[in-house]
Design a protein around this motif. Structure first.
Motif, PDB file in Angstrom:
ATOM      1  N   UNK A   1      75.460  25.953  17.150  1.00 35.78           N
ATOM      2  CA  UNK A   1      75.850  24.559  17.366  1.00 35.78           C
ATOM      3  C   UNK A   1      76.590  24.028  16.145  1.00 35.78           C
ATOM      4  N   UNK A   2      77.750  23.453  16.373  1.00 37.31           N
ATOM      5  CA  UNK A   2      78.505  22.802  15.306  1.00 37.31           C
ATOM      6  C   UNK A   2      79.259  23.732  14.379  1.00 37.31           C
ATOM      7  N   UNK A   3      79.105  25.022  14.530  1.00 36.14           N
ATOM      8  CA  UNK A   3      79.776  25.958  13.626  1.00 36.14           C
ATOM      9  C   UNK A   3      81.180  26.225  14.165  1.00 36.14           C
ATOM     10  N   UNK A   4      82.182  25.689  13.471  1.00 33.75           N
ATOM     11  CA  UNK A   4      83.579  25.854  13.891  1.00 33.75           C
ATOM     12  C   UNK A   4      84.183  27.159  13.413  1.00 33.75           C
ATOM     13  N   UNK A   5      83.693  27.655  12.283  1.00 37.35           N
ATOM     14  CA  UNK A   5      84.219  28.899  11.735  1.00 37.35           C
ATOM     15  C   UNK A   5      83.219  29.477  10.741  1.00 37.35           C
ATOM     16  N   UNK A   6      83.492  30.685  10.326  1.00 37.53           N
ATOM     17  CA  UNK A   6      82.680  31.377   9.322  1.00 37.53           C
ATOM     18  C   UNK A   6      83.602  31.671   8.153  1.00 37.53           C
ATOM     19  N   UNK A   7      83.180  31.261   6.960  1.00 36.59           N
ATOM     20  CA  UNK A   7      83.992  31.444   5.761  1.00 36.59           C
ATOM     21  C   UNK A   7      83.448  32.578   4.914  1.00 36.59           C
ATOM     22  N   UNK A   8      84.342  33.485   4.557  1.00 40.89           N
ATOM     23  CA  UNK A   8      84.014  34.619   3.701  1.00 40.89           C
ATOM     24  C   UNK A   8      84.951  34.556   2.506  1.00 40.89           C
ATOM     25  N   UNK A   9      84.373  34.530   1.318  1.00 42.77           N
ATOM     26  CA  UNK A   9      85.194  34.503   0.111  1.00 42.77           C
ATOM     27  C   UNK A   9      84.986  35.797  -0.670  1.00 42.77           C
ATOM     28  N   UNK A  10      85.969  36.098  -1.505  1.00 44.18           N
ATOM     29  CA  UNK A  10      85.874  37.220  -2.432  1.00 44.18           C
ATOM     30  C   UNK A  10      86.738  36.886  -3.634  1.00 44.18           C
ATOM     31  N   UNK A  11      86.710  37.734  -4.646  1.00 48.28           N
ATOM     32  CA  UNK A  11      87.477  37.466  -5.861  1.00 48.28           C
ATOM     33  C   UNK A  11      88.175  38.739  -6.310  1.00 48.28           C
ATOM     34  N   UNK A  12      89.509  38.766  -6.113  1.00 49.44           N
ATOM     35  CA  UNK A  12      90.305  39.920  -6.516  1.00 49.44           C
ATOM     36  C   UNK A  12      91.525  39.449  -7.290  1.00 49.44           C
ATOM     37  N   UNK A  13      91.405  39.352  -8.628  1.00 49.57           N
ATOM     38  CA  UNK A  13      92.557  38.905  -9.419  1.00 49.57           C
ATOM     39  C   UNK A  13      93.653  39.960  -9.504  1.00 49.57           C
ATOM     40  N   UNK A  14      93.378  41.178  -9.063  1.00 46.14           N
ATOM     41  CA  UNK A  14      94.365  42.261  -9.116  1.00 46.14           C
ATOM     42  C   UNK A  14      95.479  42.109  -8.092  1.00 46.14           C
ATOM     43  N   UNK A  15      95.225  41.375  -7.013  1.00 48.27           N
ATOM     44  CA  UNK A  15      96.263  41.137  -6.012  1.00 48.27           C
ATOM     45  C   UNK A  15      96.039  39.755  -5.420  1.00 48.27           C
ATOM     46  N   UNK A  16      96.775  38.796  -5.938  1.00 47.68           N
ATOM     47  CA  UNK A  16      96.599  37.413  -5.473  1.00 47.68           C
ATOM     48  C   UNK A  16      97.696  37.011  -4.475  1.00 47.68           C
ATOM     49  N   UNK A  17      98.275  37.998  -3.847  1.00 49.69           N
ATOM     50  CA  UNK A  17      99.318  37.694  -2.867  1.00 49.69           C
ATOM     51  C   UNK A  17      98.701  37.193  -1.569  1.00 49.69           C
ATOM     52  N   UNK A  18      99.471  36.362  -0.891  1.00 51.53           N
ATOM     53  CA  UNK A  18      99.078  35.877   0.430  1.00 51.53           C
ATOM     54  C   UNK A  18      98.948  37.052   1.397  1.00 51.53           C
ATOM     55  N   UNK A  19      99.843  38.023   1.280  1.00 53.50           N
ATOM     56  CA  UNK A  19      99.829  39.187   2.175  1.00 53.50           C
ATOM     57  C   UNK A  19      98.535  39.987   2.029  1.00 53.50           C
ATOM     58  N   UNK A  20      98.077  40.167   0.810  1.00 53.24           N
ATOM     59  CA  UNK A  20      96.829  40.916   0.591  1.00 53.24           C
ATOM     60  C   UNK A  20      95.643  40.175   1.198  1.00 53.24           C
ATOM     61  N   UNK A  21      95.601  38.867   0.984  1.00 54.81           N
ATOM     62  CA  UNK A  21      94.511  38.071   1.547  1.00 54.81           C
ATOM     63  C   UNK A  21      94.521  38.142   3.074  1.00 54.81           C
ATOM     64  N   UNK A  22      95.679  38.029   3.670  1.00 59.66           N
ATOM     65  CA  UNK A  22      95.791  38.105   5.133  1.00 59.66           C
ATOM     66  C   UNK A  22      95.389  39.479   5.648  1.00 59.66           C
ATOM     67  N   UNK A  23      95.705  40.516   4.906  1.00 58.95           N
ATOM     68  CA  UNK A  23      95.318  41.874   5.315  1.00 58.95           C
ATOM     69  C   UNK A  23      93.800  42.030   5.306  1.00 58.95           C
TER      70      UNK A  23
END
Length: 180
Positions: free
Chosen positions: A44-66
């Motif tokens: 109930x009420x959960x619109x999405x699930x958020x998963x975070x990580x930390x990778x300073x080695x590749x901060x590209x949008x493409x890497x995050x989307x992959x």
């Protein structure tokens, strides 16, 4: 947390993918608790699930989307969208999206300390021995008391108020502490 099979599936996938500093965070956690506390159905009420990580080695949008696509492909029948964000790159887009400056971070856990409300500031990961590692820099009491208290780490009043109003509409039992 263990009673929510979808949440546990996401935690297992994050562990299998060995995402650096990976944590499931915010709404899907405290909202799951609120559903148990108020006797509402899971999800109930959960619109999405958020998963975070930390990778300073590749901060590209493409890497995050992959990474996000890889997570989603492993959970094709998931009941809500999964959003995956590399916290090492948030400073690159946050101001353009939210209109306020955001510091360059040194860890995923540091990102959790920046969330608009203290209640949102929770992250969990599933360890190799199946224990849950919980990071809650402001503690857990507000979650169990169903209180949304502002976090003034950023000047993010608008987000605090918007999310608090939405939460109050789903869980009227919630107490909202005003920004000021």
């Amino acid at each position: 947390m263990r009673a929510d099979l979808h949440l546990m599936d996401l935690l297992r996938i994050a562990r299998e993918m060995d995402l650096p500093e990976g944590r499931v965070v915010a709404g899907c956690i405290y909202q799951s608790v609120w559903n148990v506390l108020t006797g509402r159905p899971r999800g109930t009420g959960i619109n999405d699930y958020d998963l975070i990580y930390f990778d300073p080695g590749d901060i590209s949008d493409a890497a995050e989307k992959a990474v996000e696509q890889s997570v989603r492909s492993r959970l094709p029948a998931f009941p809500a969208p999964i959003e995956v964000r590399n916290q090492a790159r948030v400073h690159l887009w946050f101001e353009g999206y939210f209109g306020i400056a955001y510091p360059q971070l040194g860890s995923a856990d540091e990102a959790i300390t920046q969330y608009a409300s203290a209640t949102h500031a929770i992250g969990i990961r599933l360890l190799q021995d199946d224990r849950l590692d919980v990071f809650a820099p402001f503690g857990l009491q507000d979650i169990f008391d169903m209180v949304i208290r502002p976090n003034h780490a950023l000047a993010n009043r608008e987000t605090h108020e918007r999310k608090a109003a939405r939460a109050k509409s789903v869980w009227p039992e919630v107490t909202v502490v005003p920004w000021t």
